[in-house]
Design an enzyme around this catalytic site. Sequence first.
Site, PDB file in Angstrom:
ATOM      1  N   ARG A 219       5.378  -0.388  24.988  1.00 21.33           N
ATOM      2  CA  ARG A 219       5.769  -2.194  25.607  1.00 21.33           C
ATOM      3  C   ARG A 219       5.981  -3.397  25.702  1.00 21.33           C
ATOM      4  O   ARG A 219       6.565  -4.546  25.537  1.00 21.33           O
ATOM      5  CB  ARG A 219       4.813  -1.930  26.689  1.00 21.33           C
ATOM      6  CG  ARG A 219       5.196  -3.210  27.881  1.00 21.33           C
ATOM      7  CD  ARG A 219       4.439  -2.865  29.110  1.00 21.33           C
ATOM      8  NE  ARG A 219       3.537  -3.804  29.166  1.00 21.33           N
ATOM      9  CZ  ARG A 219       1.431  -3.147  29.002  1.00 21.33           C
ATOM     10  NH1 ARG A 219       1.778  -2.131  29.727  1.00 21.33           N
ATOM     11  NH2 ARG A 219       0.769  -3.943  28.356  1.00 21.33           N
TER      12      ARG A 219
ATOM     13  N   TYR B  93      23.736 -20.407  38.549  1.00 21.69           N
ATOM     14  CA  TYR B  93      24.197 -18.901  38.546  1.00 21.69           C
ATOM     15  C   TYR B  93      23.253 -18.264  39.895  1.00 21.69           C
ATOM     16  O   TYR B  93      22.399 -18.723  40.455  1.00 21.69           O
ATOM     17  CB  TYR B  93      23.732 -17.963  37.687  1.00 21.69           C
ATOM     18  CG  TYR B  93      23.578 -16.871  37.694  1.00 21.69           C
ATOM     19  CD1 TYR B  93      24.906 -16.082  37.613  1.00 21.69           C
ATOM     20  CD2 TYR B  93      22.597 -15.737  37.511  1.00 21.69           C
ATOM     21  CE1 TYR B  93      24.854 -14.579  38.337  1.00 21.69           C
ATOM     22  CE2 TYR B  93      22.246 -14.760  37.989  1.00 21.69           C
ATOM     23  CZ  TYR B  93      23.757 -13.821  38.214  1.00 21.69           C
ATOM     24  OH  TYR B  93      23.738 -12.565  38.624  1.00 21.69           O
TER      25      TYR B  93
END
Length: 384
Positions: free
Chosen positions: A52, A105
């Site tokens: 991870r 965006y």
Amino acid sequence: MNETDLHPATRVAQAMGRIDQATRAVIAPIHVSTTFIRDPDNQYSSGFVYGRPDNATVREAEAVLAMLEAAPAGALLFGSGMAAAIAVFAVLNAGDHVLAPRIMYWALRHWLMTELPRRGIAVDFVAMDDPAAVAAAVLPGRTRLIWIETPGNPLWTITDIAAIAGIAHAAGARLAVDATVASPYHLQPLALGADFVMHAATKILNGHSDVVAGVVAGARDDADWQRIVTARRLGGAILGPFEAFLLMRGMRTLFLRAAAQAANAAALAARLAAHDHVAHVLYPGLPDHPGHAIAAAQMRDGFGSMLSIRVRGGAAHAIATAAAVRVWHRATSLGGVESLIEHRASIEGEGTPCPDDLLRLSVGIEHVEDLYADLDRALRAASG
Ligand code: PLP
């Protein structure tokens, strides 16, 4: 010759010269292991512990991205552009204030409007192409981050990075730049004074519309950068190794693709500006674009592969034009080798600052005559 003397085009084409030491393979293997052997002396001498926080394939792509951005702190890959953008806001505390662009965006604008207030963080949206308005919107002692996007979706608004960096730093704030549309081929925001640069690597960095990924690169390895590092490590937002491999494969041809796409976009913008059925073309490479002079000064080797057209006859004609294309694909997203056309207001929905007669064009590497002929025919069919 030192590796670092080479042009970035050379370095990215060769993935920075990485050769697999075990096999002498020119293309590095994909590292999929989620766990690693601990040494008898209780150390992890390889530097890898668990999947991870870290992955060797991801690290290889990150090294290339850090090189492309000339980022002293390095680069971090995330599972999407949105995950990368959101990680930057981990530098903030409750009570802080953020300035963001009016034109940006749409999904990130939505996240800023809904999520930051829940965290006790205030956000104001300003015209980032007006440095005086940005300076006036700073809250002394509270503004901690200014977020800009240049060129900004979907009007391709240009923001003067050096000017806004000056305003941010004078206020003790940080400047983050979403440079997705420009890519490091055209723009290096850190060299212009930004503290962080972010990309949806989903777009032209990968270039093949087959990976969702995001990246943040930093100017300095300081406490703010470490908060972003921690946000990714503990939040589990790292990119997967297969996606990192595909991204690395895509990035090898960034310089070729970005050059070809920008040349196609510039040619189309000039021809569409003279088209009977087009009211206006928005492209920073056109001299009548309000941000042209700043774009010419801060970008290099062209103005990118995104442009928008405002269709005469309004929304109905715009939607009918998108419906009539045969070579362009009617789809969202941008930066891939295949050209896309989109009625942008339809995807942004209620409250969008996007005019409803606007078609957003993501220009690919196809032959420019095919792209123009298809659009010309669709524009005529829509109005006839
Ligand atoms: N920033 C810009 C400018 C984008 O165009 C996009 C996606 O369209 C994003 C961020 C978000 O990237 P992603 O879709 O990979 O989450």
